[in-house]
Design an enzyme around this catalytic site. Structure first.
Site, short mmCIF file in Angstrom:
data_model
loop_
_atom_site.label_atom_id
_atom_site.label_comp_id
_atom_site.label_asym_id
_atom_site.label_seq_id
_atom_site.Cartn_x
_atom_site.Cartn_y
_atom_site.Cartn_z
N ALA A 1 38.55 58.51 26.73
CA ALA A 1 39.57 57.14 26.15
C ALA A 1 40.84 57.25 27.08
O ALA A 1 41.21 57.91 27.77
CB ALA A 1 39.94 57.59 24.77
N GLY B 1 35.36 60.05 24.66
CA GLY B 1 34.87 58.89 24.24
C GLY B 1 33.78 58.39 24.97
O GLY B 1 32.92 57.80 24.41
N GLU C 1 30.91 60.39 23.56
CA GLU C 1 30.43 59.52 22.39
C GLU C 1 29.73 58.32 22.63
O GLU C 1 28.88 57.91 21.67
CB GLU C 1 31.71 59.37 21.47
CG GLU C 1 32.23 60.74 21.16
CD GLU C 1 33.83 60.63 20.46
OE1 GLU C 1 34.01 61.01 19.14
OE2 GLU C 1 34.82 60.14 21.18
N GLU D 1 38.51 67.07 23.58
CA GLU D 1 39.74 66.85 22.83
C GLU D 1 40.40 67.92 22.57
O GLU D 1 41.57 67.71 22.40
CB GLU D 1 39.19 65.89 21.67
CG GLU D 1 38.71 64.45 22.02
CD GLU D 1 37.31 64.36 22.36
OE1 GLU D 1 36.54 63.54 22.59
OE2 GLU D 1 36.54 65.57 22.58
#
Length: 262
Positions: free
Chosen positions: A68, A113, A116, A136
């Site tokens: 991200a 991300g 994911e 993370e």
């Protein structure tokens, strides 16, 4: 077909390739890109006759999506952070629930991300140099776009705990051995070709049945859902389709079925 700032779309023979096109940023997911992904998959849902398969990949050779855009995290309150995560989960759920088969071609780093996003696809084909991870905890965070749930579904609880808490990366070969990816290919061209091969095979089958397979498999993981009942309902629903009648006729007549998605 829509034009986007952060995505490149290419439709060839019924297969739509959606490329995260922020190569200078390692294809990091900022909010604008997330909203474009949401819109692109709505376009896929709205055009089932023209789009029979989707390939999701990243621009360049280094990264599928390296994570991200962390700069957007600064200054978020707990309330806004929760909304941020819920919006991302909703977008990725729309990919998982899409009735058109989606394959992520993971052409490099798929971290945070990006991992994911890859896991929200129905299948994954990786290049041999690909790396997967949920780092993370290095930022004092946990995944927020469904990573704790999908990684557990795909590789099992014990392994998910290990990689979520250690922030270690998985190689493509480890990802294949653990069931995170379906295939590993030498490079991006070979991985794309493998995804095309799979999607072309699926495109020859009954489209309504394919969508119901997706619904039934996803029901296994849906809280409060009875997957067996979802399967029985979907099975019964097939009997009202023209495709079912065509499939049975073709089988009895020893010919190839011509499915219309009706």
């Amino acid at each position: 077909m829509e034009s986007y700032e952060n995505l490149a779309l290419d439709l060839v023979d019924g297969v739509l390739t959606i490329t995260i096109n922020r190569e200078s940023k390692m294809n990091a997911l900022n909010r604008a890109t997330m909203l474009e992904i949401k819109d692109a998959f709505q376009y896929v849902q709205d055009n089932p006759k023209d789009i029979r398969g989707v390939i999701l990949t990243g621009a360049g050779e280094k990264a599928f999506v390296a994570g991200a855009d962390i700069s957007e995290f600064t200054g978020l309150s707990e309330m806004h952070a929760r909304k941020f995560a819920e919006e991302g989960q909703e977008i990725f759920q729309s990919i998982e629930d899409c009735h058109t088969p989606v394959i992520a071609v993971v052409n490099g780093f798929a971290l945070g991300g990006g991992c994911e996003l890859a896991m929200s696809a129905h299948m994954r084909v990786a290049v041999s140099a690909a790396k997967f991870g949920q780092p993370e905890v290095n930022l004092g965070l946990i995944p927020g776009y469904g990573g704790t749930q999908r990684l557990t579904q795909l590789i099992g609880k014990g392994r998910a705990f290990e990689y979520l808490m250690s922030a270690d990366m998985l190689s493509a070969d480890q990802a294949l051995a653990y069931g995170l990816v379906n295939y590993v290919e030498a490079d991006k061209a070979a991985a794309h070709a493998k995804a095309i091969e799979i999607l072309k095979k699926i495109a020859s089958k009954a489209p309504i049945a394919i969508g119901l397979v997706i619904d039934s498999v996803n029901a296994y993981y849906e809280t409060g859902a009875n997957g067996y009942q979802a399967e029985a309902n979907a099975f019964a629903g097939c009997f009202g389709t023209t495709d079912f009648k065509e499939g049975v006729s073709a089988f009895l007549e020893k010919r190839k079925a011509d499915f219309k998605g009706e």
